[in-house]
Design a protein around this motif. Structure first.
Motif, short mmCIF file in Angstrom:
data_model
loop_
_atom_site.label_atom_id
_atom_site.label_comp_id
_atom_site.label_asym_id
_atom_site.label_seq_id
_atom_site.Cartn_x
_atom_site.Cartn_y
_atom_site.Cartn_z
N LEU A 61 36.82 36.51 35.64
CA LEU A 61 36.66 36.10 34.33
C LEU A 61 37.47 37.02 33.40
CD1 LEU A 61 33.07 34.73 34.16
CD2 LEU A 61 34.87 33.44 34.21
N ALA A 62 37.38 38.24 33.77
CA ALA A 62 37.97 39.33 33.11
C ALA A 62 39.36 39.10 33.25
CB ALA A 62 37.49 40.63 33.39
N GLN A 63 39.98 38.54 33.95
CA GLN A 63 41.45 38.34 34.28
C GLN A 63 42.32 37.65 33.08
OE1 GLN A 63 43.18 40.44 36.48
NE2 GLN A 63 40.89 40.86 36.65
N ARG A 64 41.39 37.06 32.29
CA ARG A 64 42.09 36.19 31.12
C ARG A 64 42.20 37.10 30.03
NH1 ARG A 64 37.80 35.32 27.54
NH2 ARG A 64 35.90 35.42 28.49
N LEU A 65 41.72 38.23 29.79
CA LEU A 65 41.73 39.17 28.86
C LEU A 65 42.97 40.26 28.67
CD1 LEU A 65 37.92 40.18 28.73
CD2 LEU A 65 39.01 38.56 27.56
N GLU A 66 43.59 40.14 27.87
CA GLU A 66 45.08 40.96 27.65
C GLU A 66 44.46 42.54 28.02
OE1 GLU A 66 48.78 41.58 27.35
OE2 GLU A 66 47.78 39.53 26.65
N GLU A 67 43.28 43.12 27.59
CA GLU A 67 42.93 44.40 27.82
C GLU A 67 42.31 44.69 28.92
OE1 GLU A 67 39.48 42.30 25.92
OE2 GLU A 67 41.51 42.23 25.39
N THR A 68 42.22 43.76 29.91
CA THR A 68 41.90 44.18 31.26
C THR A 68 42.82 44.93 31.95
OG1 THR A 68 40.40 42.16 31.54
CG2 THR A 68 41.06 43.28 33.35
#
Length: 180
Positions: A61-68
């Motif tokens: 789920l975190a892979q969609r976030l730019e800041e990951t």
């Protein structure tokens, strides 16, 4: 009826059975550069427990976030599962932009995989069709999709969805697919 949904811990049991199917067909080795292969190598030792699986789902789920944090050359990616209730049938990734350099042209915006026991039932074609409005919502008016030149089922999936051929790169066929 199956639909594309964010990864969920509710599919734990079915997901593990699907991963066993992938392993039985030889996936997960060092020569498997797919997302399934990478996940098998990185998480198979821990995703059998509820807590380990929850960490894996959170990672996806975190892979969609730019800041990951991600390795160099990797871009934000929306990971979706093709689920029929809590039955895991496959996975589709939408990269929010092409990766830098030749990797982006090689891998494209969208990648998908159907578990072995669910193949040849139209799931890949339906997944790709369902992903088009989601890609459009990410600001992608068209997406690049690639497949190995000898992967006839994937080629047919892309063509059934209206993929327009682009110049081939190495062993990859390339297609542009409008999202609207």
């Amino acid at each position: 009826m199956p639909s594309l949904l964010p990864p969920t811990v509710d599919a734990h049991r079915s997901f593990l059975v699907a991963m066993d199917e992938y392993v039985a067909e030889g996936r997960g080795g060092l020569d498997d550069f797919s997302n399934i292969g990478a996940d098998l190598r990185a998480y198979a030792a821990t995703w059998s427990t509820p807590a380990g699986f929850a960490r894996f789902v959170d990672f996806l789920l975190a892979q969609r976030l730019e800041e990951t944090q991600r390795p160099p050359g990797f871009v934000p990616t929306t990971v979706l599962w093709w689920l029929d209730g809590d039955e895991y049938l496959g996975r589709l990734n939408i990269r929010h932009r092409l990766a830098p350099g030749s990797a982006g042209e090689r891998n494209g915006h969208i990648g998908y995989d159907v578990r072995p026991s669910a193949r040849r039932r139209g799931h890949a074609t339906a997944m790709l069709a369902a992903s088009r409005p989601l890609a459009a919502a990410l600001g992608l008016p068209r997406v690049l999709i690639t497949c190995d030149f000898d992967n006839d089922p994937s080629r047919r999936t892309i063509e059934r969805n209206g993929g327009l051929p682009a110049p081939r790169q190495d062993e990859k066929l390339r297609y542009w697919l409008p999202t609207a």
